[in-house]
Design an enzyme around this catalytic site. Structure first.
Site, PDB file in Angstrom:
ATOM      1  N   LYS A 142       0.813  -1.240   0.071  1.00 13.13           N
ATOM      2  CA  LYS A 142      -0.026  -0.162   0.006  1.00 13.13           C
ATOM      3  C   LYS A 142       1.100   1.218   0.039  1.00 13.13           C
ATOM      4  CE  LYS A 142      -1.536   2.532   3.173  1.00 13.13           C
ATOM      5  NZ  LYS A 142      -1.360   3.857   2.312  1.00 13.13           N
TER       6      LYS A 142
ATOM      7  N   GLY B 197       1.841   3.023  14.120  1.00 13.90           N
ATOM      8  CA  GLY B 197       2.357   1.984  14.559  1.00 13.90           C
ATOM      9  C   GLY B 197       1.632   1.215  15.562  1.00 13.90           C
TER      10      GLY B 197
ATOM     11  N   GLU C 125       8.968   0.312  11.768  1.00 19.15           N
ATOM     12  CA  GLU C 125       9.995   1.358  11.456  1.00 19.15           C
ATOM     13  C   GLU C 125       9.377   2.517  11.863  1.00 19.15           C
ATOM     14  OE1 GLU C 125      13.418   1.373  10.989  1.00 19.15           O
ATOM     15  OE2 GLU C 125      13.344  -1.014  10.773  1.00 19.15           O
TER      16      GLU C 125
ATOM     17  N   CYS D 246      12.896  10.331   9.110  1.00 19.17           N
ATOM     18  CA  CYS D 246      12.656   9.674  10.684  1.00 19.17           C
ATOM     19  C   CYS D 246      14.087  10.034  11.374  1.00 19.17           C
ATOM     20  CB  CYS D 246      12.473   8.295  10.648  1.00 19.17           C
ATOM     21  SG  CYS D 246      13.437   7.529   9.700  1.00 19.17           S
TER      22      CYS D 246
ATOM     23  N   GLU E 276       7.973  14.150  17.840  1.00 21.95           N
ATOM     24  CA  GLU E 276       8.714  14.413  16.699  1.00 21.95           C
ATOM     25  C   GLU E 276       7.863  15.376  15.899  1.00 21.95           C
ATOM     26  OE1 GLU E 276       7.711  11.101  13.774  1.00 21.95           O
ATOM     27  OE2 GLU E 276       9.695  11.076  13.128  1.00 21.95           O
TER      28      GLU E 276
HETATM   29  P1  NAD Z   1       1.720   7.799   8.947  1.00 17.98           P
HETATM   30  O1  NAD Z   1       1.741   6.840  10.103  1.00 17.98           O
HETATM   31  O2  NAD Z   1       0.776   8.616   9.150  1.00 17.98           O
HETATM   32  O3  NAD Z   1       1.395   7.114   7.883  1.00 17.98           O
HETATM   33  C1  NAD Z   1       2.331   5.932   7.343  1.00 17.98           C
HETATM   34  C2  NAD Z   1       1.576   5.056   6.469  1.00 17.98           C
HETATM   35  O4  NAD Z   1       0.427   4.253   7.217  1.00 17.98           O
HETATM   36  C3  NAD Z   1       0.656   5.493   5.235  1.00 17.98           C
HETATM   37  O5  NAD Z   1       0.644   4.675   4.176  1.00 17.98           O
HETATM   38  C4  NAD Z   1      -0.703   5.753   5.745  1.00 17.98           C
HETATM   39  O6  NAD Z   1      -1.601   5.750   4.867  1.00 17.98           O
HETATM   40  C5  NAD Z   1      -0.853   4.400   6.549  1.00 17.98           C
HETATM   41  N1  NAD Z   1      -1.828   4.368   7.779  1.00 17.98           N
HETATM   42  C6  NAD Z   1      -2.575   5.489   8.494  1.00 17.98           C
HETATM   43  N2  NAD Z   1      -3.185   4.771   9.373  1.00 17.98           N
HETATM   44  C7  NAD Z   1      -3.177   3.678   9.123  1.00 17.98           C
HETATM   45  C8  NAD Z   1      -4.006   2.747  10.012  1.00 17.98           C
HETATM   46  N3  NAD Z   1      -4.962   2.952  11.068  1.00 17.98           N
HETATM   47  N4  NAD Z   1      -3.811   1.330   9.696  1.00 17.98           N
HETATM   48  C9  NAD Z   1      -3.199   0.941   8.537  1.00 17.98           C
HETATM   49  N5  NAD Z   1      -2.333   1.947   7.815  1.00 17.98           N
HETATM   50  C10 NAD Z   1      -2.434   3.182   8.363  1.00 17.98           C
HETATM   51  O7  NAD Z   1       3.307   8.428   8.597  1.00 17.98           O
HETATM   52  P2  NAD Z   1       3.415   9.382   7.502  1.00 17.98           P
HETATM   53  O8  NAD Z   1       3.087  10.833   7.771  1.00 17.98           O
HETATM   54  O9  NAD Z   1       3.494   9.049   6.298  1.00 17.98           O
HETATM   55  O10 NAD Z   1       5.024   9.358   7.441  1.00 17.98           O
HETATM   56  C11 NAD Z   1       6.087  10.073   8.412  1.00 17.98           C
HETATM   57  C12 NAD Z   1       6.096   9.207   9.647  1.00 17.98           C
HETATM   58  O11 NAD Z   1       6.833   7.953   9.368  1.00 17.98           O
HETATM   59  C13 NAD Z   1       6.932  10.077  10.656  1.00 17.98           C
HETATM   60  O12 NAD Z   1       6.763   9.742  11.989  1.00 17.98           O
HETATM   61  C14 NAD Z   1       8.477   9.448  10.477  1.00 17.98           C
HETATM   62  O13 NAD Z   1       9.378   9.505  11.531  1.00 17.98           O
HETATM   63  C15 NAD Z   1       8.186   7.951  10.137  1.00 17.98           C
HETATM   64  N6  NAD Z   1       9.227   7.190   9.325  1.00 17.98           N
HETATM   65  C16 NAD Z   1       9.816   6.336  10.109  1.00 17.98           C
HETATM   66  C17 NAD Z   1      11.027   5.571   9.372  1.00 17.98           C
HETATM   67  C18 NAD Z   1      12.044   4.745  10.077  1.00 17.98           C
HETATM   68  O14 NAD Z   1      12.864   4.103   9.451  1.00 17.98           O
HETATM   69  N7  NAD Z   1      11.728   4.454  11.124  1.00 17.98           N
HETATM   70  C19 NAD Z   1      11.331   6.041   7.874  1.00 17.98           C
HETATM   71  C20 NAD Z   1      10.381   6.977   7.585  1.00 17.98           C
HETATM   72  C21 NAD Z   1       9.253   7.567   8.247  1.00 17.98           C
END
Ligand code: NAD
Length: 482
Positions: free
Chosen positions: A173, A232, A249, A283, A382
Site C-alpha cells: 500500500k 504503529g 519502523e 525519521c 517528533e
Molecule cells: P503515517 O503513520 O501517518 O502513515 C504511514 C502509512 O500508514 C501511510 O501509508 C498511511 O496511509 C498508513 N496508515 C495510516 N493509518 C493507518 C492505519 N490505521 N492502519 C494501517 N495503515 C495506516 O506516517 P507518514 O506521515 O506517512 O510518515 C511520516 C512518519 O513516518 C514519521 O513519523 C517518520 O518518523 C516515520 N518514518 C519512519 C522511518 C523509519 O525508518 N523508522 C522512516 C520514514 C518515516
C-alpha cells in the site's frame, strides 16, 4: 507514462475500487496526476492473489528465480531513474539530488537482496547420537507492506526487497501523497519478465481503509510498516486480532551530541545536512543539538550562519538547497510549532514561508530555538520539519541522560575528537543507529531500526531478512552405524 495511478493485482492493472483522487505538487499546488482509490474488497483480492502465488508458483522455493526477477526489477528501476526522480520531486517536493539519491539507493538495495536471496540458509544440529535436528529458514508467507510518503522508493524497497529475497509474496500500500511515484515503480515491477503474477500486488489508499484491511486480513502473515509511532500503535493493535507478526519502523527524535573537543566546522556541516535533508522530514533527522556548555555559543553561531545560508526553493530548481514540505497543512502545523517554540524557549532563528511568488508552495525556512525544559512537547515529540532545538549539557553523564530522555530511540550522533569517549557514549545511547562525527549515513548493508517507541525489528542488512522468515525444526532419526 500514465498520469493515472492504478492498482496491480495478480499481474493485471486495475482501475476499479474507489473514486479518483488527485496528487498535488506541494511546491506550487499544480496537479501532478490522479490515482484510483482502493477498497477493502481489492485488498481481499490482492491478498488472495499473493497467497495463491505463495503456494502455487515456484517463487517461495526458487532462490535463483527470485534473484533473477529482483535483478530485472533493479535494472528497470535504474533505466527509469530520471522519470522516477522527477515524479518524486513533483509529488514530494524534495530536491532533485535527494530524489535521485533515494532512487539509486533503492536500485542498489534491490541488487543487494537479489544476491542474498541465494544464501538464505538454516542450520543443523545432532541433538543426540543418530538424532538430527534441521533448522530450516522458510518464507513467512504473504507480507503486507505499508509505505510512507517521505522516501517512497527507498522505504518501499527496504521492506519489499528482503521480503522477496526471503521468498514471501506481497501486497503493497503506497502513501496517498506519492501515488504516481509508486505507479512508476510498479510499472518496472510489471515489466520484469521472470516475476510470476501475484508475487507483488499493490492497492492504492482510500483514507486509511486499505491499510486497516491489510492489517486485518487473514491472508496476510506479516506486516512491514514504516510510518509514525501513533499509526504503529494502531497497527500493532489491529494485528493482534489475527496474531500477525509486525515489523515497525517508526518515528524518531535524533539527538546530536557535540562535545567541547569536537571539530565544530565538521559538526556544523554534517548537522546542517543531517537536520535539513528532505526539509527535516526524515525519521533519522538530527532534531536536537545537545551541546557542551563551553562551546554552545560558538556552535550556535556557526549553525545559525549555516542555516541562514541555505537556499530554500523548488526541488526542481538546481539552485535550491532545501525543498518544500509535503503539503500546506504541514506548513500550517509547523508554523504553530514555531510560535510555541518562541513562547517556551528562546528563538535563535525563526523560520517562515518564503513569500513572494513561492508563497503558494509548502516552503518553510529553518528554525533554531534554545530550550532546557526536557518535558516540553517540543523536546519530546517528533516535529518532522526543519525545526531544531539547541540544548546544553555540563558533562558526559548529563549528555547521555538528555540524549536518552525521549521515548524514541531511532538514531543519534556523537561529535568528539576523543575516540574512547565516542565509543563509550555511542554504546550508552539507546538508539538503533549512532553515527560518530557524521550524521545520516544509511546503507543497504547496515541494519536500521528502533529502540523504545521507534519500532521493532530491523530492516536493511542480513538481519532485514529475519522479519520475513520463519524457523522450522525438522527432526530426523538417522540411527547410528553398527
Ligand atoms: P503515517 O503513520 O501517518 O502513515 C504511514 C502509512 O500508514 C501511510 O501509508 C498511511 O496511509 C498508513 N496508515 C495510516 N493509518 C493507518 C492505519 N490505521 N492502519 C494501517 N495503515 C495506516 O506516517 P507518514 O506521515 O506517512 O510518515 C511520516 C512518519 O513516518 C514519521 O513519523 C517518520 O518518523 C516515520 N518514518 C519512519 C522511518 C523509519 O525508518 N523508522 C522512516 C520514514 C518515516
Amino acid at each position: 507514462m500514465t498520469h493515472l495511478a492504478r492498482h496491480y493485482i495478480a499481474g493485471q492493472w486495475r482501475n476499479d475500487g474507489g473514486a479518483q483522487a488527485t496528487s498535488v505538487n506541494p511546491a506550487d499546488g499544480t496537479i501532478v496526476g490522479h490515482y484510483v482509490r482502493g477498497s477493502t474488497d481489492l485488498v481481499i483480492e490482492a491478498a488472495a492473489a499473493a497467497r495463491t502465488a505463495f503456494f502455487a508458483s515456484p517463487w517461495a522455493a526458487s532462490p535463483r528465480l527470485r534473484a533473477q526477477a529482483m535483478f530485472e526489477i533493479a535494472d528497470r528501476l535504474e533505466a527509469a531513474k530520471d522519470e522516477i526522480a522527477a515524479l518524486i520531486v513533483a509529488e514530494n517536493g524534495k530536491l532533485r539530488a535527494e530524489a535521485m539519491g533515494e532512487t539509486m539507493a533503492g536500485v542498489s538495495e534491490m541488487r543487494y537482496y537479489a544476491g542474498l536471496a541465494r544464501s538464505v540458509r538454516g542450520t543443523m544440529q545432532e541433538i543426540a547420537p543418530g538424532a538430527l535436528s534441521l533448522f530450516a529458514r522458510e518464507a513467512a508467507g504473504v507480507a503486507g507492506i505499508i509505505v510512507p510518503w517521505n522516501a517512497p522508493v527507498t522505504l518501499l524497497v527496504r521492506s519489499l526487497a528482503p521480503a522477496l529475497a526471503a521468498g514471501c509474496t506481497t501486497v503493497i500500500k503506497p502513501a496517498a501523497q506519492t501515488p504516481l511515484v509508486h505507479a512508476r515503480i510498479m510499472q518496472c515491477i510489471a515489466d520484469a519478465p521472470s516475476l510470476p503474477p501475484g508475487v507483488i500486488n499493490s492497492v492504492n489508499e482510500n483514507g486509511i481503509e486499505v491499510g486497516q484491511a491489510m492489517v486485518a486480513s487473514p491472508d496476510i502473515d506479516v506486516i512491514s510498516f514504516t510510518g509514525s509511532s501513533a499509526t504503529g500503535r494502531k497497527i500493532m493493535e489491529g494485528a493482534s486480532k489475527t496474531l500477525k507478526r509486525v515489523g515497525l519502523e517508526l518515528g524518531g527524535k535524533a539527538p546530536a551530541v557535540i562535545f567541547a573537543d569536537a571539530d565544530l566546522d565538521k559538526a556544523t556541516k554534517e548537522l546542517t545536512h543531517g537536520s535539513l535533508n528532505m526539509a527535516g522530514q526524515i525519521c533519522v533527522a538530527a532534531a536536537r543539538f545537545l551541546v557542551h556548555e563551553s562551546v554552545a555559543q560558538a556552535f550556535e553561531e556557526k549553525i545559525t550562519a549555516a542555516y541562514r545560508a541555505v537556499r530554500v526553493g523548488p526541488g526542481a530548481d538546481p539552485a535550491s538547497q532545501m525543498g518544500s514540505l509535503i503539503d500546506m497543512p504541514n506548513q500550517a502545523r509547523l508554523l504553530r510549532i514555531i510560535e510555541q517554540a518562541g513562547d517556551e524557549g528562546q528563538m535563535v532563528l525563526k523560520g517562515g514561508p518564503l513569500g513572494g511568488p513561492l508563497n503558494s508552495g509548502a516552503f518553510l525556512t529553518p528554525t533554531l530555538f534554545r530550550i532546557e525544559n526536557l518535558q516540553s512537547s517540543l523536546v519530546q515529540d517528533e516535529l518532522f520539519g526543519p525545526i531544531v532545538s539547541i540544548e546544553t549539557f555540563a558533562d558526559e553523564a548529563e549528555a547521555v541522560a538528555k540524549a536518552n530522555a525521549t521515548v524514541f530511540g531511532l538514531a543519534a550522533s556523537v561529535f568528539t575528537a576523543d575516540v574512547a569517549r565516542a565509543m563509550r557514549v555511542s554504546r550508552a545511547i539507546r538508539a538503533g543507529t549512532v553515527w560518530i562525527n557524521s550524521h545520516l549515513r544509511l546503507f543497504a548493508e547496515a541494519e536500521t531500526g528502533g529502540f523504545g517507541q521507534s519500532g521493532m525489528g530491523r530492516l536493511h542488512g542480513v538481519e532485514g531478512l529475519a522479519d520475513f522468515l520463519e524457523t522450522k525444526h525438522v527432526y530426523f532419526e538417522s540411527g547410528t552405524i553398527g
